[in-house]
Design an enzyme around this catalytic site. Structure first.
Site, PDB file in Angstrom:
ATOM      1  N   ARG A 166       0.825  -1.223   0.000  1.00 47.57           N
ATOM      2  CA  ARG A 166       0.000   0.000   0.000  1.00 47.57           C
ATOM      3  C   ARG A 166       0.857   1.269   0.000  1.00 47.57           C
ATOM      4  O   ARG A 166       0.562   2.243   0.708  1.00 47.57           O
ATOM      5  CB  ARG A 166      -0.972   0.019   1.199  1.00 47.57           C
ATOM      6  CG  ARG A 166      -1.886  -1.152   1.277  1.00 47.57           C
ATOM      7  CD  ARG A 166      -2.842  -1.278   0.092  1.00 47.57           C
ATOM      8  NE  ARG A 166      -3.364  -2.619   0.090  1.00 47.57           N
ATOM      9  CZ  ARG A 166      -2.859  -3.622  -0.642  1.00 47.57           C
ATOM     10  NH1 ARG A 166      -1.858  -3.396  -1.481  1.00 47.57           N
ATOM     11  NH2 ARG A 166      -3.340  -4.824  -0.578  1.00 47.57           N
ATOM     12  N   SER A 250     -10.304   0.093   4.057  1.00 45.69           N
ATOM     13  CA  SER A 250      -9.593  -0.085   5.327  1.00 45.69           C
ATOM     14  C   SER A 250      -9.069   1.263   5.791  1.00 45.69           C
ATOM     15  O   SER A 250      -8.344   1.922   5.048  1.00 45.69           O
ATOM     16  CB  SER A 250      -8.401  -1.024   5.147  1.00 45.69           C
ATOM     17  OG  SER A 250      -8.875  -2.273   4.717  1.00 45.69           O
ATOM     18  N   GLU A 370      -4.542   4.399   6.404  1.00 46.38           N
ATOM     19  CA  GLU A 370      -4.225   4.063   5.014  1.00 46.38           C
ATOM     20  C   GLU A 370      -4.623   5.168   4.028  1.00 46.38           C
ATOM     21  O   GLU A 370      -3.891   5.440   3.085  1.00 46.38           O
ATOM     22  CB  GLU A 370      -4.920   2.748   4.627  1.00 46.38           C
ATOM     23  CG  GLU A 370      -4.572   2.321   3.214  1.00 46.38           C
ATOM     24  CD  GLU A 370      -5.150   0.964   2.846  1.00 46.38           C
ATOM     25  OE1 GLU A 370      -4.824  -0.027   3.511  1.00 46.38           O
ATOM     26  OE2 GLU A 370      -5.927   0.910   1.880  1.00 46.38           O
TER      27      GLU A 370
HETATM   28  C1  LIG Z   1     -15.406   0.421  -0.046  1.00 44.01           C
HETATM   29  C2  LIG Z   1     -13.934   0.556  -0.349  1.00 44.01           C
HETATM   30  C3  LIG Z   1     -13.149  -0.576  -0.551  1.00 44.01           C
HETATM   31  C4  LIG Z   1     -11.779  -0.465  -0.841  1.00 44.01           C
HETATM   32  N1  LIG Z   1     -11.039  -1.597  -1.019  1.00 44.01           N
HETATM   33  C5  LIG Z   1      -9.724  -1.512  -1.322  1.00 44.01           C
HETATM   34  C6  LIG Z   1      -8.953  -2.704  -1.539  1.00 44.01           C
HETATM   35  O1  LIG Z   1      -9.456  -3.824  -1.488  1.00 44.01           O
HETATM   36  N2  LIG Z   1      -7.633  -2.549  -1.825  1.00 44.01           N
HETATM   37  C7  LIG Z   1      -7.040  -1.329  -1.936  1.00 44.01           C
HETATM   38  O2  LIG Z   1      -5.836  -1.275  -2.207  1.00 44.01           O
HETATM   39  N3  LIG Z   1      -7.756  -0.187  -1.729  1.00 44.01           N
HETATM   40  C8  LIG Z   1      -9.066  -0.250  -1.445  1.00 44.01           C
HETATM   41  N4  LIG Z   1      -9.793   0.901  -1.235  1.00 44.01           N
HETATM   42  C9  LIG Z   1      -9.132   2.206  -1.327  1.00 44.01           C
HETATM   43  C10 LIG Z   1      -9.284   2.897  -2.712  1.00 44.01           C
HETATM   44  O3  LIG Z   1     -10.361   2.366  -3.427  1.00 44.01           O
HETATM   45  C11 LIG Z   1      -8.022   2.797  -3.565  1.00 44.01           C
HETATM   46  O4  LIG Z   1      -6.924   3.313  -2.868  1.00 44.01           O
HETATM   47  C12 LIG Z   1      -8.163   3.538  -4.911  1.00 44.01           C
HETATM   48  O5  LIG Z   1      -7.049   3.266  -5.730  1.00 44.01           O
HETATM   49  C13 LIG Z   1      -8.319   5.043  -4.748  1.00 44.01           C
HETATM   50  O6  LIG Z   1      -8.640   5.571  -6.016  1.00 44.01           O
HETATM   51  P1  LIG Z   1      -9.341   6.983  -6.164  1.00 44.01           P
HETATM   52  O7  LIG Z   1      -9.382   7.322  -7.611  1.00 44.01           O
HETATM   53  O8  LIG Z   1     -10.622   6.990  -5.457  1.00 44.01           O
HETATM   54  O9  LIG Z   1      -8.272   7.908  -5.431  1.00 44.01           O
HETATM   55  P2  LIG Z   1      -8.560   9.256  -4.620  1.00 44.01           P
HETATM   56  O10 LIG Z   1      -9.183   8.917  -3.321  1.00 44.01           O
HETATM   57  O11 LIG Z   1      -9.250  10.242  -5.472  1.00 44.01           O
HETATM   58  O12 LIG Z   1      -7.055   9.730  -4.357  1.00 44.01           O
HETATM   59  C14 LIG Z   1      -6.212   9.001  -3.486  1.00 44.01           C
HETATM   60  C15 LIG Z   1      -4.806   9.622  -3.542  1.00 44.01           C
HETATM   61  O13 LIG Z   1      -4.243   9.418  -4.832  1.00 44.01           O
HETATM   62  C16 LIG Z   1      -3.973  10.686  -5.445  1.00 44.01           C
HETATM   63  N5  LIG Z   1      -4.289  10.522  -6.880  1.00 44.01           N
HETATM   64  C17 LIG Z   1      -5.502  10.321  -7.439  1.00 44.01           C
HETATM   65  N6  LIG Z   1      -5.373  10.215  -8.767  1.00 44.01           N
HETATM   66  C18 LIG Z   1      -4.048  10.365  -9.053  1.00 44.01           C
HETATM   67  C19 LIG Z   1      -3.274  10.387 -10.261  1.00 44.01           C
HETATM   68  N7  LIG Z   1      -3.839  10.242 -11.457  1.00 44.01           N
HETATM   69  N8  LIG Z   1      -1.922  10.580 -10.157  1.00 44.01           N
HETATM   70  C20 LIG Z   1      -1.334  10.745  -8.951  1.00 44.01           C
HETATM   71  N9  LIG Z   1      -2.013  10.751  -7.783  1.00 44.01           N
HETATM   72  C21 LIG Z   1      -3.357  10.567  -7.840  1.00 44.01           C
HETATM   73  C22 LIG Z   1      -4.867  11.688  -4.739  1.00 44.01           C
HETATM   74  O14 LIG Z   1      -4.348  13.001  -4.829  1.00 44.01           O
HETATM   75  C23 LIG Z   1      -4.828  11.146  -3.333  1.00 44.01           C
HETATM   76  O15 LIG Z   1      -3.631  11.522  -2.702  1.00 44.01           O
HETATM   77  C24 LIG Z   1     -11.172   0.820  -0.943  1.00 44.01           C
HETATM   78  C25 LIG Z   1     -11.967   1.962  -0.742  1.00 44.01           C
HETATM   79  C26 LIG Z   1     -13.328   1.833  -0.465  1.00 44.01           C
HETATM   80  C27 LIG Z   1     -14.163   3.059  -0.269  1.00 44.01           C
END
Ligand SMILES: Cc1cc2nc3c(=O)[nH]c(=O)nc-3n(C[C@H](O)[C@H](O)[C@H](O)COP(=O)(O)OP(=O)(O)OC[C@H]3O[C@@H](n4cnc5c(N)ncnc54)[C@H](O)[C@@H]3O)c2cc1C
Length: 378
Positions: A166, A250, A370
Site C-alpha cells: 500500500r 480499510s 491508510e
Molecule cells: C469500499 C472501499 C473498498 C476499498 N477496497 C480496497 C482494496 O481492497 N484494496 C485497496 O488497495 N484499496 C481499497 N480501497 C481504497 C481505494 O479504493 C483505492 O486506494 C483507490 O485506488 C483510490 O482511487 P481513487 O481514484 O478513489 O483515489 P482518490 O481517493 O481520489 O485519491 C487518493 C490519492 O491518490 C492521489 N491521486 C488520485 N489520482 C491520481 C493520479 N492520477 N496521479 C497521482 N495521484 C493521484 C490523490 O491526490 C490522493 O492523494 C477501498 C476503498 C473503499 C471506499
C-alpha cells in the site's frame, strides 16, 4: 482546462466529508490535465488531484487551493512484449472496476482478484492497490506521469516507483510528503491472454477467500463474480443502499513490526512474515579472496500483523461508535470507519484517535491510517 464552480468534497469522496475547496478544475483530456497542473504549479497554488475520492479523508475546513478532478477515459489494447501477453494502456481517470470488467471480458488475466476496488486507474499505483493476494505491482509495466519539479511528462517504469505494501514513491503518507510529487496520466499493464476457459487459481489467499480447494480450476469471470459477492458481504464495494460502504475501505493499515515485537503480541493475532531483506550479491576481488565466503547477512524478517484483530481485541467491535457520534466502525469489517450520515471529519477523526489509543494501550503499537489525509490531524 475547465475551471468549474467548486463542489463540496463531501459529495466527491466516499467518506463524505469536506467543504467545497477554494477552486476546482475538471480535466476531461490528458492535455487539459497537463495544462491545468502546469498553470497551478506556475502560480505556486496549493493543489491535489481527485480521482474517485475513495482513499481520501478530507477535513471540515475549506481547502484553500485548487482541486483538479481527473476525468480522462479510455483503454488502448496493445501487443504484449512476451508471448501470450497483451498490454493495455489506460487513461488515469478511467474507473478501475470498469477496467477489470473489460479485461475479464477480453480473457486477460492478472487483475481479476481486484474486482470491485473503487476509484480510478491513475490512483491505483499510488498505493499499489491490492486484494486477496494480488496487487497492481504484479502487472504494472509503466506509468506516464508529469512531475511537479520539472513540469515534464515522461514514461516511468514500474520498477522506479518503489511499489510496496500500500505504498509507492507517489503516496502522501500521513505526516510526510510524497518522495516524488507527480500526477499519473496513464497506466500500462501487461496481462496474460488466457481466454475464457477454466484455469487453476493461483494464490492461497484468493483460494481461501473464494472457498476453493488447491488445484481447483475456474474461469476469470467466475473469479470476478465471486470476488464481487465476497466484497459486497464485507461492505467493500460502493453501494448507495449499504451504509457500511460510506468509508475509505480499510482505514488502518495492517501494522508492519519487527519479528521481536511480533513475539510480544498474543499468539492468536494473525501475522504474515514478509520477505527477508537479504544483502545484495557481494563481489570479492580475486586478489583479496582468502578462501572464506561470508554468509549473506539476513536482517530480521518484518512481520505484518492484522490491524482488524488488534482493534477487535482492544475492545472495539464492529458497529462501535462514540456517544452521539455519527461516525462508526463498519458493522461488517473492523478496519473500516464509516460515515453513518452527516458525520463531520472531526467526528471521524475522533473515532480514529480513540481506536489508535485503545490499540496502543493494549498492544503498544500505533496504527497508521491508510487513506491520504488532507486538512485533518489524527
Ligand atoms: C469500499 C472501499 C473498498 C476499498 N477496497 C480496497 C482494496 O481492497 N484494496 C485497496 O488497495 N484499496 C481499497 N480501497 C481504497 C481505494 O479504493 C483505492 O486506494 C483507490 O485506488 C483510490 O482511487 P481513487 O481514484 O478513489 O483515489 P482518490 O481517493 O481520489 O485519491 C487518493 C490519492 O491518490 C492521489 N491521486 C488520485 N489520482 C491520481 C493520479 N492520477 N496521479 C497521482 N495521484 C493521484 C490523490 O491526490 C490522493 O492523494 C477501498 C476503498 C473503499 C471506499
Amino acid at each position: 482546462m475547465t475551471e468549474v464552480d467548486p463542489l463540496p468534497l463531501a459529495g466527491l469522496t466516499t467518506l463524505r466529508t469536506g467543504a467545497a475547496p477554494a477552486r476546482m478544475q475538471e480535466a476531461h483530456t490528458r492535455d487539459e490535465l497537463v495544462t491545468a497542473l502546469r498553470g497551478i504549479w506556475a502560480d505556486a497554488d496549493e493543489w491535489f488531484v481527485l480521482g474517485g475520492g475513495s482513499n481520501l479523508f478530507v477535513g471540515d475546513d475549506v481547502f484553500d487551493g485548487t482541486v483538479v478532478r481527473v476525468l480522462t477515459r479510455g483503454i488502448e489494447r496493445l501487443p504484449g512484449e512476451r508471448p501470450g501477453t497483451v498490454r493495455v494502456r489506460v487513461e488515469a481517470g478511467h474507473d478501475w472496476d470498469a477496467l477489470v470488467a473489460y479485461t475479464v471480458e477480453q480473457g486477460l488475466a492478472g487483475i481479476e482478484a481486484m474486482s470491485g476496488i473503487p476509484g480510478t486507474v491513475g490512483a491505483a499505483p499510488v498505493q499499489n492497490i491490492g486484494a486477496y493476494g494480488q496487487d497492481i505491482a504484479e502487472t504494472l509495466v509503466e506509468v506516464e506521469l508529469i512531475d511537479e519539479r520539472t513540469g515534464e511528462v515522461s514514461a516511468v517504469a514500474a520498477t522506479e516507483l518503489a511499489l510496496g505494501f500500500r505504498t509507492s514513491v507517489l503516496k502522501r503518507h500521513y505526516g510526510s510528503v510524497p518522495e516524488r510529487s507527480a500526477v499519473i496520466l496513464s497506466v500500462t499493464l501487461e496481462l496474460a491472454d488466457v481466454g475464457h476457459g477454466e484455469l487453476p487459481v493461483r494464490g492461497e489467499q484468493l483460494r481461501q477467500a473464494l472457498g476453493l480447494e488447491p488445484g481447483a480450476s475456474v474461469s476469470l469471470s467466475w473469479v470476478r463474480d465471486h470476488v464481487l459477492a465476497t466484497r459486497r458481504r464485507k461492505g467493500m464495494v460502493l453501494d448507495e443502499a449499504d451504509a457500511d460502504t460510506a468509508s475509505a475501505g480499510s482505514f488502518f493499515q495492517n501494522a508492519i513490526v519487527s519479528e521481536q515485537f511480533a513475539r510480544t503480541l498474543p499468539p492468536e493475532c494473525p501475522r504474515w512474515p514478509m520477505q527477508p531483506v537479504i544483502e545484495p550479491v557481494r563481489i570479492i576481488p580475486l586478489d583479496r579472496f582468502d578462501g572464506y565466503v561470508p554468509p549473506p547477512a539476513v536482517q530480521s524478517v518484518p512481520v505484518k500483523v492484522s490491524a482488524a484483530w488488534l482493534i477487535e481485541h482492544a475492545g472495539i467491535g464492529k458497529g462501535y461508535h462514540l456517544p452521539r457520534s455519527r461516525a462508526a466502525v463498519s458493522t461488517k469489517h473492523a478496519l473500516a470507519l464509516t460515515n453513518r450520515g452527516g458525520a463531520t471529519a472531526d467526528e471521524l477523526a475522533e473515532l480514529a484517535r480513540f481506536i489508535q489509543q485503545r490499540v496502543q494501550q493494549e498492544f503498544g503499537l500505533i496504527l497508521q491510517p491508510e487513506p491520504v489525509l488532507i486538512g485533518v490531524e489524527l
